[in-house]
Design a protein around this motif. Structure first.
Motif, PDB file in Angstrom:
ATOM      1  N   ALA A 170      -4.324  -3.901 -10.957  1.00  0.00           N
ATOM      2  CA  ALA A 170      -4.900  -4.820 -11.944  1.00  0.00           C
ATOM      3  C   ALA A 170      -4.477  -6.256 -11.649  1.00  0.00           C
ATOM      4  O   ALA A 170      -5.298  -7.187 -11.729  1.00  0.00           O
ATOM      5  CB  ALA A 170      -4.482  -4.412 -13.350  1.00  0.00           C
ATOM      6  N   ARG A 171      -3.216  -6.457 -11.305  1.00  0.00           N
ATOM      7  CA  ARG A 171      -2.741  -7.811 -11.018  1.00  0.00           C
ATOM      8  C   ARG A 171      -3.418  -8.381  -9.783  1.00  0.00           C
ATOM      9  O   ARG A 171      -3.812  -9.557  -9.746  1.00  0.00           O
ATOM     10  CB  ARG A 171      -1.221  -7.813 -10.833  1.00  0.00           C
ATOM     11  CG  ARG A 171      -0.629  -9.226 -10.712  1.00  0.00           C
ATOM     12  CD  ARG A 171       0.865  -9.179 -10.529  1.00  0.00           C
ATOM     13  NE  ARG A 171       1.244  -8.722  -9.207  1.00  0.00           N
ATOM     14  CZ  ARG A 171       1.301  -9.520  -8.135  1.00  0.00           C
ATOM     15  NH1 ARG A 171       0.991 -10.805  -8.233  1.00  0.00           N
ATOM     16  NH2 ARG A 171       1.673  -9.039  -6.980  1.00  0.00           N
ATOM     17  N   LEU A 172      -3.574  -7.557  -8.747  1.00  0.00           N
ATOM     18  CA  LEU A 172      -4.209  -8.017  -7.519  1.00  0.00           C
ATOM     19  C   LEU A 172      -5.694  -8.318  -7.744  1.00  0.00           C
ATOM     20  O   LEU A 172      -6.231  -9.293  -7.200  1.00  0.00           O
ATOM     21  CB  LEU A 172      -4.031  -6.975  -6.413  1.00  0.00           C
ATOM     22  CG  LEU A 172      -2.592  -6.757  -5.934  1.00  0.00           C
ATOM     23  CD1 LEU A 172      -2.516  -5.575  -4.982  1.00  0.00           C
ATOM     24  CD2 LEU A 172      -2.030  -8.007  -5.269  1.00  0.00           C
ATOM     25  N   GLN A 173      -6.360  -7.494  -8.543  1.00  0.00           N
ATOM     26  CA  GLN A 173      -7.770  -7.756  -8.855  1.00  0.00           C
ATOM     27  C   GLN A 173      -7.927  -9.064  -9.628  1.00  0.00           C
ATOM     28  O   GLN A 173      -8.873  -9.823  -9.380  1.00  0.00           O
ATOM     29  CB  GLN A 173      -8.353  -6.585  -9.648  1.00  0.00           C
ATOM     30  CG  GLN A 173      -8.589  -5.346  -8.801  1.00  0.00           C
ATOM     31  CD  GLN A 173      -9.129  -4.191  -9.604  1.00  0.00           C
ATOM     32  OE1 GLN A 173      -8.699  -3.939 -10.735  1.00  0.00           O
ATOM     33  NE2 GLN A 173     -10.073  -3.452  -9.032  1.00  0.00           N
ATOM     34  N   LYS A 174      -6.999  -9.337 -10.542  1.00  0.00           N
ATOM     35  CA  LYS A 174      -7.042 -10.605 -11.269  1.00  0.00           C
ATOM     36  C   LYS A 174      -6.813 -11.779 -10.318  1.00  0.00           C
ATOM     37  O   LYS A 174      -7.458 -12.831 -10.433  1.00  0.00           O
ATOM     38  CB  LYS A 174      -5.992 -10.610 -12.376  1.00  0.00           C
ATOM     39  CG  LYS A 174      -6.015 -11.876 -13.244  1.00  0.00           C
ATOM     40  CD  LYS A 174      -4.994 -11.807 -14.353  1.00  0.00           C
ATOM     41  CE  LYS A 174      -5.117 -13.021 -15.282  1.00  0.00           C
ATOM     42  NZ  LYS A 174      -4.971 -14.307 -14.584  1.00  0.00           N
ATOM     43  N   MET A 175      -5.910 -11.588  -9.365  1.00  0.00           N
ATOM     44  CA  MET A 175      -5.643 -12.628  -8.376  1.00  0.00           C
ATOM     45  C   MET A 175      -6.893 -12.933  -7.560  1.00  0.00           C
ATOM     46  O   MET A 175      -7.221 -14.088  -7.283  1.00  0.00           O
ATOM     47  CB  MET A 175      -4.503 -12.166  -7.463  1.00  0.00           C
ATOM     48  CG  MET A 175      -4.076 -13.181  -6.436  1.00  0.00           C
ATOM     49  SD  MET A 175      -2.695 -12.551  -5.441  1.00  0.00           S
ATOM     50  CE  MET A 175      -2.462 -13.958  -4.341  1.00  0.00           C
ATOM     51  N   VAL A 176      -7.616 -11.897  -7.163  1.00  0.00           N
ATOM     52  CA  VAL A 176      -8.863 -12.066  -6.415  1.00  0.00           C
ATOM     53  C   VAL A 176      -9.872 -12.852  -7.245  1.00  0.00           C
ATOM     54  O   VAL A 176     -10.529 -13.786  -6.747  1.00  0.00           O
ATOM     55  CB  VAL A 176      -9.434 -10.689  -6.009  1.00  0.00           C
ATOM     56  CG1 VAL A 176     -10.885 -10.819  -5.532  1.00  0.00           C
ATOM     57  CG2 VAL A 176      -8.573 -10.066  -4.921  1.00  0.00           C
ATOM     58  N   TYR A 182     -14.145 -12.888  -5.433  1.00  0.00           N
ATOM     59  CA  TYR A 182     -14.913 -11.727  -5.857  1.00  0.00           C
ATOM     60  C   TYR A 182     -16.099 -11.515  -4.905  1.00  0.00           C
ATOM     61  O   TYR A 182     -16.849 -12.437  -4.601  1.00  0.00           O
ATOM     62  CB  TYR A 182     -15.418 -11.914  -7.287  1.00  0.00           C
ATOM     63  CG  TYR A 182     -16.155 -10.715  -7.827  1.00  0.00           C
ATOM     64  CD1 TYR A 182     -15.456  -9.611  -8.291  1.00  0.00           C
ATOM     65  CD2 TYR A 182     -17.555 -10.688  -7.854  1.00  0.00           C
ATOM     66  CE1 TYR A 182     -16.126  -8.505  -8.787  1.00  0.00           C
ATOM     67  CE2 TYR A 182     -18.232  -9.581  -8.338  1.00  0.00           C
ATOM     68  CZ  TYR A 182     -17.517  -8.491  -8.810  1.00  0.00           C
ATOM     69  OH  TYR A 182     -18.179  -7.389  -9.285  1.00  0.00           O
ATOM     70  N   GLY A 183     -16.258 -10.302  -4.431  1.00  0.00           N
ATOM     71  CA  GLY A 183     -17.334  -9.987  -3.493  1.00  0.00           C
ATOM     72  C   GLY A 183     -16.894  -9.995  -2.045  1.00  0.00           C
ATOM     73  O   GLY A 183     -17.484  -9.314  -1.197  1.00  0.00           O
ATOM     74  N   ALA A 184     -15.829 -10.764  -1.750  1.00  0.00           N
ATOM     75  CA  ALA A 184     -15.309 -10.804  -0.380  1.00  0.00           C
ATOM     76  C   ALA A 184     -14.137  -9.857  -0.192  1.00  0.00           C
ATOM     77  O   ALA A 184     -13.789  -9.492   0.930  1.00  0.00           O
ATOM     78  CB  ALA A 184     -14.885 -12.228  -0.021  1.00  0.00           C
ATOM     79  N   VAL A 185     -13.520  -9.444  -1.301  1.00  0.00           N
ATOM     80  CA  VAL A 185     -12.385  -8.517  -1.254  1.00  0.00           C
ATOM     81  C   VAL A 185     -12.795  -7.205  -1.926  1.00  0.00           C
ATOM     82  O   VAL A 185     -13.267  -7.208  -3.061  1.00  0.00           O
ATOM     83  CB  VAL A 185     -11.150  -9.104  -1.961  1.00  0.00           C
ATOM     84  CG1 VAL A 185      -9.989  -8.107  -1.912  1.00  0.00           C
ATOM     85  CG2 VAL A 185     -10.738 -10.426  -1.324  1.00  0.00           C
ATOM     86  N   SER A 186     -12.620  -6.109  -1.211  1.00  0.00           N
ATOM     87  CA  SER A 186     -13.004  -4.789  -1.727  1.00  0.00           C
ATOM     88  C   SER A 186     -11.764  -3.934  -1.949  1.00  0.00           C
ATOM     89  O   SER A 186     -10.909  -3.826  -1.059  1.00  0.00           O
ATOM     90  CB  SER A 186     -13.929  -4.071  -0.735  1.00  0.00           C
ATOM     91  OG  SER A 186     -15.076  -4.834  -0.470  1.00  0.00           O
ATOM     92  N   PHE A 187     -11.657  -3.328  -3.129  1.00  0.00           N
ATOM     93  CA  PHE A 187     -10.603  -2.361  -3.430  1.00  0.00           C
ATOM     94  C   PHE A 187     -11.216  -0.966  -3.286  1.00  0.00           C
ATOM     95  O   PHE A 187     -12.010  -0.546  -4.123  1.00  0.00           O
ATOM     96  CB  PHE A 187     -10.059  -2.578  -4.838  1.00  0.00           C
ATOM     97  CG  PHE A 187      -9.236  -3.828  -4.997  1.00  0.00           C
ATOM     98  CD1 PHE A 187      -7.854  -3.789  -4.909  1.00  0.00           C
ATOM     99  CD2 PHE A 187      -9.853  -5.055  -5.222  1.00  0.00           C
ATOM    100  CE1 PHE A 187      -7.093  -4.944  -5.064  1.00  0.00           C
ATOM    101  CE2 PHE A 187      -9.107  -6.216  -5.372  1.00  0.00           C
ATOM    102  CZ  PHE A 187      -7.727  -6.167  -5.286  1.00  0.00           C
ATOM    103  N   LEU A 188     -10.848  -0.273  -2.229  1.00  0.00           N
ATOM    104  CA  LEU A 188     -11.480   1.018  -1.922  1.00  0.00           C
ATOM    105  C   LEU A 188     -10.726   2.202  -2.497  1.00  0.00           C
ATOM    106  O   LEU A 188     -11.195   3.341  -2.388  1.00  0.00           O
ATOM    107  CB  LEU A 188     -11.610   1.179  -0.400  1.00  0.00           C
ATOM    108  CG  LEU A 188     -12.385   0.057   0.315  1.00  0.00           C
ATOM    109  CD1 LEU A 188     -12.495   0.355   1.806  1.00  0.00           C
ATOM    110  CD2 LEU A 188     -13.769  -0.129  -0.296  1.00  0.00           C
ATOM    111  N   GLY A 189      -9.560   1.963  -3.094  1.00  0.00           N
ATOM    112  CA  GLY A 189      -8.801   3.050  -3.697  1.00  0.00           C
ATOM    113  C   GLY A 189      -8.145   3.930  -2.653  1.00  0.00           C
ATOM    114  O   GLY A 189      -8.142   3.640  -1.456  1.00  0.00           O
TER     115      GLY A 189
END
Length: 302
Positions: A170-176, A182-189
């Motif tokens: 969650a923290r890393l997604q907020k940082m992105v 947004y759109g250039a960084v993908s969280f693939l799990g």
């Protein structure tokens, strides 16, 4: 995890094996020490894997009395109670010897080249960067994201893929989002191993920004896939990467250095080819078949 430390030694005593081999010096190592304390008769081996236990941030948790004294006692006992200690990297071997372990050898983790061979036909996506790591603070992914923002300003088509799951998501997604990535960084799990390997093969550069690492076998897997690698100069990572020859090493917690290394490779396709070609030769030492033979010799001596 705590029940494991208590129950594993009792189970080992019940089945009465010739060898008890613990992998990881935290809970498994504690269980192995307790097994010996309870009078276990089998020969014992401890494999050290955890480079992040040497990080100052983690040690700070135990820096108050009496926890500090208890931790130092237990930590030393874990490293010294076994007849044989195996470290997956040179930094872990140095730690074990410093704590008093007598019989210490280095046997790295390995790469399954049969699995690698199945992935080699995956097509590479230009300007794609990837990291495969737990989404946890010790993996330094916030520094990689900051570096990527710098890279993106010069290479507008760059992409960053993050494979893994963890408490920092969650923290890393907020940082992105805050950095307009947004759109250039993908969280693939978290992905099955073969799928994670395929994602690495799709990429031009693999980055491991860890703050502590016992070895970093995923770096060797990336090298075996022919992907250029960048990683921090911590723990056992220099055992895998020879700086400037089979990859690029940078200072930890330094997004400027990470960005500079990425841009250096993007600007110089010949360098990328050279790093990959050299790595394909050096990574052969991590063949699981050869490593398994070394364990076979070790077990036979017992």
């Amino acid at each position: 995890k705590l029940s494991y430390v208590l129950l594993a030694p009792l189970f080992a005593k019940k089945i009465n094996p010739k060898i008890v081999h613990a992998v990881m010096e935290s809970y498994a190592g504690g269980a192995l020490w307790l097994y010996k304390f309870l009078g276990g008769k089998a020969k014992t081996i401890l494999t050290l894997q955890s480079g992040d236990l040497d990080m100052s941030d983690k040690r700070a948790r135990f820096n108050f009395w009496p926890l500090k004294s208890i931790w130092k006692f237990v930590y030393k006992k874990i490293h010294t109670s076994s007849e044989k200690v195996i470290a997956i990297g040179s930094s872990l071997a140095t730690r074990a010897r410093g704590l008093g372990a007598r019989d210490v050898s280095i046997i790295p983790n390995g790469v399954d080249f049969n699995e690698i061979d199945k992935i080699l036909n995956v097509e590479t996506i230009p300007r794609r960067i990837i990291s495969v790591a737990r989404l946890s603070a010790e993996k330094g992914l916030d520094y990689l994201i900051s570096a990527f923002k710098d890279v993106k300003s010069e290479f507008g088509d760059a992409q960053l893929a993050l494979v893994g799951e963890g408490a920092e998501r969650a923290r890393l997604q907020k940082m992105v989002a805050d950095q307009n990535l947004y759109g250039a960084v993908s969280f693939l799990g978290r992905l099955p191993h073969n799928e994670a390997l395929a994602e690495i093969k799709k990429s031009e550069i693999f980055v491991l920004a860890s703050l502590g690492e016992g070895m970093g076998i995923v770096l060797a897997e990336a090298q075996a896939l022919g992907v250029a690698v960048i990683a921090t100069r911590v723990g056992g990572i220099p055992d895998v990467i020879e700086d400037g020859l089979s990859g690029i090493l940078v200072r930890p917690k330094d997004p400027v250095a990470i960005a500079a290394a990425i841009k250096k490779i993007f600007r110089n396709p010949e360098l990328e080819k050279q790093l990959s070609a050299n790595a394909l030769q050096s990574v052969k030492k991590f063949n699981w078949d050869e490593i398994a033979e070394r364990y076979d010799v070790l077990y036979s001596k017992f």
